[in-house]
Design a protein around this motif. Structure first.
Motif, PDB file in Angstrom:
ATOM      1  N   ARG A  46      -2.007 -11.610  -3.922  1.00 18.79           N
ATOM      2  CA  ARG A  46      -1.509 -11.719  -5.296  1.00 18.79           C
ATOM      3  C   ARG A  46      -0.289 -10.940  -5.335  1.00 18.79           C
ATOM      4  O   ARG A  46      -0.401  -9.625  -4.912  1.00 18.79           O
ATOM      5  N   GLY A  47       0.525 -11.355  -5.990  1.00 21.67           N
ATOM      6  CA  GLY A  47       1.842 -11.003  -6.258  1.00 21.67           C
ATOM      7  C   GLY A  47       3.007 -10.586  -5.235  1.00 21.67           C
ATOM      8  O   GLY A  47       2.659 -11.491  -4.230  1.00 21.67           O
ATOM      9  N   VAL A  48       3.937  -9.667  -5.216  1.00 22.85           N
ATOM     10  CA  VAL A  48       4.586  -9.577  -4.214  1.00 22.85           C
ATOM     11  C   VAL A  48       4.878  -8.145  -4.077  1.00 22.85           C
ATOM     12  O   VAL A  48       4.710  -7.127  -5.082  1.00 22.85           O
ATOM     13  N   ALA A  49       4.853  -7.616  -2.725  1.00 21.18           N
ATOM     14  CA  ALA A  49       5.061  -6.175  -2.381  1.00 21.18           C
ATOM     15  C   ALA A  49       6.367  -6.020  -1.549  1.00 21.18           C
ATOM     16  O   ALA A  49       6.772  -6.854  -1.009  1.00 21.18           O
ATOM     17  N   ILE A  50       6.839  -4.990  -1.746  1.00 19.17           N
ATOM     18  CA  ILE A  50       8.271  -4.511  -0.896  1.00 19.17           C
ATOM     19  C   ILE A  50       8.101  -3.266  -0.404  1.00 19.17           C
ATOM     20  O   ILE A  50       7.649  -2.332  -1.280  1.00 19.17           O
ATOM     21  N   GLU A  51       8.423  -3.031   0.746  1.00 22.14           N
ATOM     22  CA  GLU A  51       8.582  -1.591   1.002  1.00 22.14           C
ATOM     23  C   GLU A  51       9.982  -1.303   1.818  1.00 22.14           C
ATOM     24  O   GLU A  51      10.720  -2.162   2.549  1.00 22.14           O
ATOM     25  N   CYS A  52      10.462  -0.121   1.329  1.00 23.51           N
ATOM     26  CA  CYS A  52      11.541   0.448   2.128  1.00 23.51           C
ATOM     27  C   CYS A  52      11.251   1.774   2.679  1.00 23.51           C
ATOM     28  O   CYS A  52      10.600   2.548   2.231  1.00 23.51           O
ATOM     29  N   ARG A  53      11.770   1.874   4.232  1.00 22.29           N
ATOM     30  CA  ARG A  53      11.567   2.954   4.950  1.00 22.29           C
ATOM     31  C   ARG A  53      12.790   3.960   4.636  1.00 22.29           C
ATOM     32  O   ARG A  53      13.830   3.571   4.580  1.00 22.29           O
ATOM     33  N   ILE A  54      12.240   4.940   4.429  1.00 25.66           N
ATOM     34  CA  ILE A  54      13.226   6.117   4.045  1.00 25.66           C
ATOM     35  C   ILE A  54      13.362   6.984   5.440  1.00 25.66           C
ATOM     36  O   ILE A  54      12.396   7.694   5.727  1.00 25.66           O
TER      37      ILE A  54
END
Length: 451
Positions: free
Chosen positions: A331-339
């Motif tokens: 469900r929905g959309v997830a985004i991950e940024c690596r710092i």
């Protein structure tokens, strides 16, 4: 269920596992090196054991020292996290012979899939498309040239026993291939203690799509959908999202079925990721299987609502998987940024040093997985990733807007980080449209250098 687990890792992922164990009522033993012994996240563990010096070779990769600590603290299982020993079949074998449960696949499966050339053969036997390449490890310069001439340039050299971009080199002609062979072998030896390499056709203008799989000890194997990891620098992922914005439902179903076929062929247990390249025409090709928890597992957790670490522990303890494939509905959309503690304007040079100010973002749908804080000293000995910023929203447009806002709120002072680069990538019109490939970041950086 286990009563005490050792966490054989450090930093963000160690804290992530410790938190899951605490919620499950499981005691934890955290190992550390001398440079990490005062890290605040270790206070969340019930027991802490220093297993060696700052260098990973003498601590987080020191199997005898880790097993000795495990025996002294009377643990029942070891969670390796990702990196370090997480895909080392010998470590899993030692755990098994010591009557310690390795929270991951069985050692024989690690051995089969850890050898990338063997993994290719397994995929071919399952009638899953693979990228054209060498049928075995490359043992001579002439063999490498013969393979390259047969499949055609450009080609990519890869480490047989690893991933994460290490031991990988692209060659466009005989000269660059010969020059790159020794470099790739040295990198593979340094990173994985195995200099073996193989060669594949380098397919340009592709997307990187991977499928999260899970298997239990009773033959049940499912997938939890796919992640798109196309935004990369030097074959190392920077931004991941789920679901992929660039594949059709038909292609999604085909890729997920292919992943399950490979997993079933080796009786896969616990968590794993089957990785593919997808070209513009919608053709997909198997790359490899990562036999562990992935750095980017939070995006799958956000869209499925399933805690992957807890699921790993339950399966390893002998429980039957309680998730049915038909009930997995992202469900929905997830985004991950690596710092990362790196300077993007100076060749991504690592930035060890003291964090003088730290202010993470928050708000609805924002998650920060990190072990750092104001006053934390980033050591120079390990991977430069210090945080993961994840957002989850109803639509991709909302997720992108949320990530922009969260990156704008994220303040880390005292060292340079990749936060500004992540913001540039997330705000780019081509990312918004989904019109990107695995070379997008490199081309953008090159363009910035000449502007």
């Amino acid at each position: 269920m286990f009563s005490r687990i050792m966490v054989a890792n450090r930093g963000e992922i160690a804290l992530r596992i410790i938190r899951a164990c605490r919620e499950m009522g499981i005691e934890t033993v955290a190992i550390c090196s001398k440079s990490d012994k005062d890290a605040m996240y270790l206070k969340q563990a019930d027991i802490t054991v220093c297993v060696g010096p700052s260098e990973a070779e003498g601590s987080y990769l020191n199997i005898p020292s880790i097993i000795s600590a495990a025996e002294i603290t009377d643990i029942e299982a070891i969670h390796p996290g990702y990196g370090f020993l997480s895909e080392v079949s010998h470590f899993a074998e030692v755990c098994e012979s010591s009557k310690i449960v390795f929270i991951g696949p069985k050692s024989d499966v690690l051995k089969k899939l850890g050898d990338k050339t063997e993994a290719r053969k397994i995929a071919q036997a399952c009638k899953v498309p693979v990228v054209p390449g060498s049928e075995s490890v490359i043992k001579s310069q002439q063999q490498a040239l013969d393979v390259a001439h047969k499949i055609g340039y450009p080609v990519i050299i890869k480490a047989s026993s690893g991933g994460g971009g290490r031991g990988m080199r692209v060659a466009h002609n005989d000269i660059s291939l010969v020059n790159s062979l020794a470099i790739a072998q040295r990198e593979a030896e340094s990173a994985f203690k195995d200099p073996s390499i193989y060669i594949e056709k380098y397919i340009e203008d592709t997307r990187h799509v991977e499928v999260q799989i899970f298997g239990d000890n009773y033959g049940n194997i499912i997938h939890l959908g796919e992640r798109d990891c196309t935004l990369q620098r030097k074959h190392q992922k920077l931004i991941e999202e789920s679901p992929s914005p660039a594949i059709s439902e038909r292609l999604r179903e085909e890729i997920c079925k292919a992943a399950i076929k490979i997993a079933k062929a080796v009786n896969y247990t616990n968590a794993g990721t089957v990785e593919f390249l997808v070209n513009k025409a919608g053709d997909f090709y198997f790359i490899e299987v990562n036999t562990r928890l992935q750095v980017e597992h939070p995006v799958t957790e956000m869209v499925t609502g399933i805690d992957l670490v807890k699921q790993q522990i339950r399966i390893a303890s002998g429980e039957r998987m309680n998730i049915k494939q038909k009930r997995v509905r992202p469900r929905g959309v997830a985004i991950e940024c690596r710092i990362n503690a790196e300077d993007p304007n100076n060749g991504f040079r690592p930035q060890p040093g003291k964090i003088t100010f730290y202010n993470p973002p928050g708000g609805r749908g924002v998650r920060v997985d990190s072990h750092v804080h104001a006053g934390y000293q980033v050591p120079p000995y390990y991977d430069s990733m210090i945080s993961k910023l994840i957002v989850h929203q109803k639509t991709r447009e909302e997720a992108i807007a949320c990530m922009k806002r969260a990156l704008g709120e994220y303040v880390i002072e005292g060292i340079k980080t990749t936060i500004p680069l992540n913001l540039e990538l997330i705000a780019h019109s081509q990312f918004a449209s989904g019109n990107i490939n695995t070379n997008f970041v490199e081309n953008l950086l090159l363009k910035n250098q000449h502007s």
